[in-house]
Scaffold this motif. Structure first.
Motif, mmCIF file in Angstrom:
data_model
loop_
_atom_site.group_PDB
_atom_site.id
_atom_site.type_symbol
_atom_site.label_atom_id
_atom_site.label_comp_id
_atom_site.label_asym_id
_atom_site.label_seq_id
_atom_site.Cartn_x
_atom_site.Cartn_y
_atom_site.Cartn_z
ATOM 1 N N SER A 21 49.486 1.177 44.952
ATOM 2 C CA SER A 21 50.245 0.590 46.052
ATOM 3 C C SER A 21 51.578 -0.034 45.651
ATOM 4 C CB SER A 21 49.387 -0.468 46.768
ATOM 5 O OG SER A 21 48.852 -1.395 45.847
ATOM 6 N N ARG A 23 55.448 -0.138 44.962
ATOM 7 C CA ARG A 23 56.564 0.719 45.371
ATOM 8 C C ARG A 23 57.438 1.102 44.188
ATOM 9 N NH1 ARG A 23 56.634 -2.473 50.264
ATOM 10 N NH2 ARG A 23 58.200 -3.878 49.374
ATOM 11 N N ARG A 24 57.544 0.186 43.214
ATOM 12 C CA ARG A 24 58.353 0.476 42.038
ATOM 13 C C ARG A 24 57.680 -0.128 40.796
ATOM 14 N NH1 ARG A 24 64.557 -1.103 42.941
ATOM 15 N NH2 ARG A 24 64.826 0.421 41.250
ATOM 16 N N GLY A 70 56.504 -4.599 45.180
ATOM 17 C CA GLY A 70 55.874 -4.125 46.398
ATOM 18 C C GLY A 70 55.683 -5.306 47.320
ATOM 19 N N ASP A 71 54.799 -5.182 48.286
ATOM 20 C CA ASP A 71 54.572 -6.286 49.222
ATOM 21 C C ASP A 71 53.965 -7.483 48.500
ATOM 22 O OD1 ASP A 71 55.523 -4.744 51.260
ATOM 23 O OD2 ASP A 71 53.541 -4.111 51.967
#
Length: 686
Positions: A21, A23-24, A70-71
């Motif tokens: 999960s 993103r980077r 990410g979140d």
């Protein structure tokens, strides 16, 4: 699965991490001291959660760490924060120990970059794999539980720079000690890098046990300053001496702890995957440490298997002990002995013959699973521990239960018709009172832990030969010595695998502290100079006896039947008068005496006479024509006509006096009667 971690080649290093999960993801590369970040390179998605980048040029020894973004929503289990430097979950070496700092647990945007606080992972080419040899250890042997640092920290014959390390275990003086005891395998308490719990530093304390890992493969630099090679060299030296090595590994939780804990590795890469959560997003705490590793997730399962293979291939270890092992078998939170991870461990070609030992309990729902692990697993038997303590404490009705434990605990391990026991019998372990403290303290004394004596078990089944605080008279000292001898003798006379914690053979004490995990000091460091050498000699004699009498180290359940044409039953249970124990005897709450006569294939017999009463007693043994009873241990040169002292165990071996033997079926009445009693007792699960 695609290789993760840092793969060193002639042309550079491939860095790879897994996250479902993020993103980077980046790899941060540092200077040779690990202080200055030289470069930050983004990993690219390769599918199925793998992110990787190849960096040309860097050589073996490069220091690095991962970052993820990410979140950030902790209430939903999302903790992405690129300011947190993360240890590679596949790290095999780090450049310094972990040290807790509040900034490691700071929320996103509330703290600075944590790189200055974090160890750096060392990208190193692994040495050539060692030959995977069959394990030296076989069930029925003696496992010796070793806290690596505490074991040699005060040893006068080991160079100060080497004390408290894995390398010290290969020192000739240590190997000689292990051989005298008859140790079959050393079980090293956690040697992978761990971090102190956040409440310890303000108290001036440090974690002494290591059951708080960050990742699973990297060794703690304090225990293994020579890295992986130090471990493999020590394993090889022990193997040359005939001693196996078992690693105690912690896969059930990590030092990232609860929601207030630090972000160090797994939490920052993919918290939702690596840890189990409640439906509302809260961390599951089946371990009592704040988090629980999600061992039922395929990515975690692969990481656990890769860790086990790593220590077999690259260090040559013989097996593993699994801390809070039900966590490894939980599927959607429910323990299943056929869980994919347990099945994969038992069925993996590289692990198929390794020694596997489970601690069969955690604190989660239905967490007590003694006897329920797959047949490949040996299991710590706390019922043996408690029942042996109850008998020697003098509890009513304990004799029959003790017989069941001496015989391998078939009531626990014979449920599915198994012919052999998987028990690991022990009187004391790292967690709880020491053997010496069991007979000196009725209550725990954990004030030094800084928790107002609230931590640790309250019911220790211990006793005190004399009043606490009372000046130790010669009589009190002797009574405590005798009780320790009796407990050791009971352990070494027990069918199945046995375990002794380092130092209990010479009277180590923690002054009544039964939860000394935070005492990295003289409380837990073994006092070699002050050891009780008489107790040590007795323990060594017991070890020699167990090695030379096959019936003691056998793991088959006792049946009361003869194993061969000799007609001698594998066990007979007698009273102190030499007569078979009747049903009323087994049910007598006042009975604290019994005799176990073990028969070997070939017709040899060993008598174990147990007097748990405080009064002395004359014991009578059945006699066969052409044989006579003699002491089995030189230090116990006793005359059967003289009373057996109270609170003691004696071993007598039956030796031939004539070449001719009576025909089968012509044994005396007492022996025949004993055989009938053994059969009846065997049906009751003893």
């Amino acid at each position: 699965m695609t290789q993760l971690g840092a793969t060193v080649t002639r042309d550079g290093i491939r860095f790879a991490a897994w996250s479902s999960s993020a993103r980077r993801l980046w790899v941060s590369i540092f200077d040779e001291q690990g202080n200055r970040e030289l470069d930050r390179l983004e990993l690219q998605p390769e599918g199925e959660g793998v992110h990787a980048v190849f960096v040309p040029g860097p050589a073996s020894g490069t220091r690095y760490g991962f970052r993820a973004d990410g979140d950030y929503a902790p209430e939903r289990g999302l903790w992405f924060d690129p300011d947190k430097l993360l240890t590679d979950p596949y790290a095999v070496e780090i450049d310094r120990p972990y040290a807790y700092h509040w900034r490691l647990a700071a929320r996103r945007n509330e703290g600075a970059d944590t790189a200055p606080l974090m160890p750096k992972t060392l990208a190193k080419a692994l040495p050539e794999a060692v030959p995977v040899l069959p394990p030296l250890f076989r069930p029925g042997g003696l496992i010796y539980e070793v806290p690596v640092r505490a074991f040699t920290k005060l040893h006068p014959d080991i160079a100060p720079a080497q004390r408290g390390t894995i390398a010290a275990l290969a020192h000739p003086v240590i190997i000689e000690h292990l051989q005298r005891l008859g140790v079959s395998a050393v079980e090293l308490m956690p040697v992978t890098a761990s971090i102190d719990e956040r409440h310890l530093s303000p108290l001036g304390l440090r974690n002494a046990w290591g059951y708080n890992p960050v990742t699973f493969m990297a060794l703690d630099p304090r225990l293994a300053p020579g890295g992986l090679r130090e471990l493999r060299d020590t394993v090889a030296a022990l193997r040359k001496a005939g001693i196996a090595t078992i690693l105690d590994l912690v896969f059930n939780h990590t030092g990232e702890s609860d929601r207030l804990g630090p972000t160090l590795s797994l939490r920052g890469l993919d918290n939702q995957t690596y840890y189990r959560h409640q439906p509302d997003g809260r961390l599951v705490n089946d371990t009592g440490t704040g988090n629980t590793v999600a061992c039922d997730h395929p990515a975690v399962r692969d990481m656990v298997l890769d860790t086990l293979r790593h220590f077999v291939c690259n260090a040559g270890v013989d097996g593993f002990r699994f801390d809070l092992a039900p966590v490894l078998g939980r599927v959607d939170g429910v323990f299943d002995p056929a869980a994919p991870l347990l099945a994969a461990i038992a069925g993996d070609p590289m692990l198929a013959d390794r020694v596997l030992v489970a601690e069969p309990w955690d604190i989660g729902p239905d967490g007590y699973q003694l006897g329920n692990f797959p047949p490949r697993f040996l299991e710590w038997n706390d019922r043996y521990r408690d029942d042996a303590r109850r008998f020697w404490r003098g509890d009513a009705g304990a004799a029959g239960t003790l017989a069941t434990r001496l015989a391998g605990s078939s009531d626990v391990f014979g449920r599915a018709g198994q012919p052999a026991s998987r028990t690991v019998n022990f009187i004391a372990a790292h967690d709880g009172m020491t053997l010496a403290d069991l007979v000196a303290y009725e209550r725990k004394h954990n004030q030094d832990n800084g928790e107002q004596n609230r931590d640790g078990h309250n019911d220790n089944l211990s006793w005190n030969n004399g009043a606490e605080g009372e000046t130790e008279s010669a009589a009190i000292v002797k009574a405590r010595f005798d009780d320790q001898c009796a407990l050791l003798a009971t352990l070494f006379a027990s069918r199945g695998t046995i375990m002794l914690t380092a130092g209990d053979e010479f009277g180590r004490s923690q002054k009544g502290n039964n939860n000394a995990y935070a005492q990295d000091n003289a409380v837990t460091w073994l006092d070699w100079a002050g050891r009780d050498q008489a107790l040590e000699r007795y323990a060594s004699a017991l070890g020699m006896l167990r090695r030379t009498v096959p019936a003691l180290s056998d793991i088959d359940f006792l049946t009361g039947q003869s194993a061969d044409a000799s007609g001698v039953p594998d066990v007979a249970w007698l009273s102190e008068t030499g007569m078979p124990l009747a049903e009323t005897d087994w049910n007598d709450p006042a009975r604290h005496r019994l005799v176990m006569i073990l028969g070997d294939a070939g017709g040899d017999r060993l008598a174990v006479m147990i007097n748990g009463d405080r009064r002395q007693c004359v014991f009578t043994l059945p006699v066969r024509e052409g044989f006579r009873w003699q002491p089995a241990i030189e230090t116990q040169a006793i005359d059967l006509a003289r009373p057996l002292p109270g609170r003691s165990v004696r071993f007598m071996a039956e030796h031939r006096t004539e070449k001719s033997q009576p025909a089968l079926g012509q044994s005396d009445a007492k022996t025949t009667g004993s055989r009938r009693t053994a059969k009846g007792r065997a049906r009751k699960g003893s």
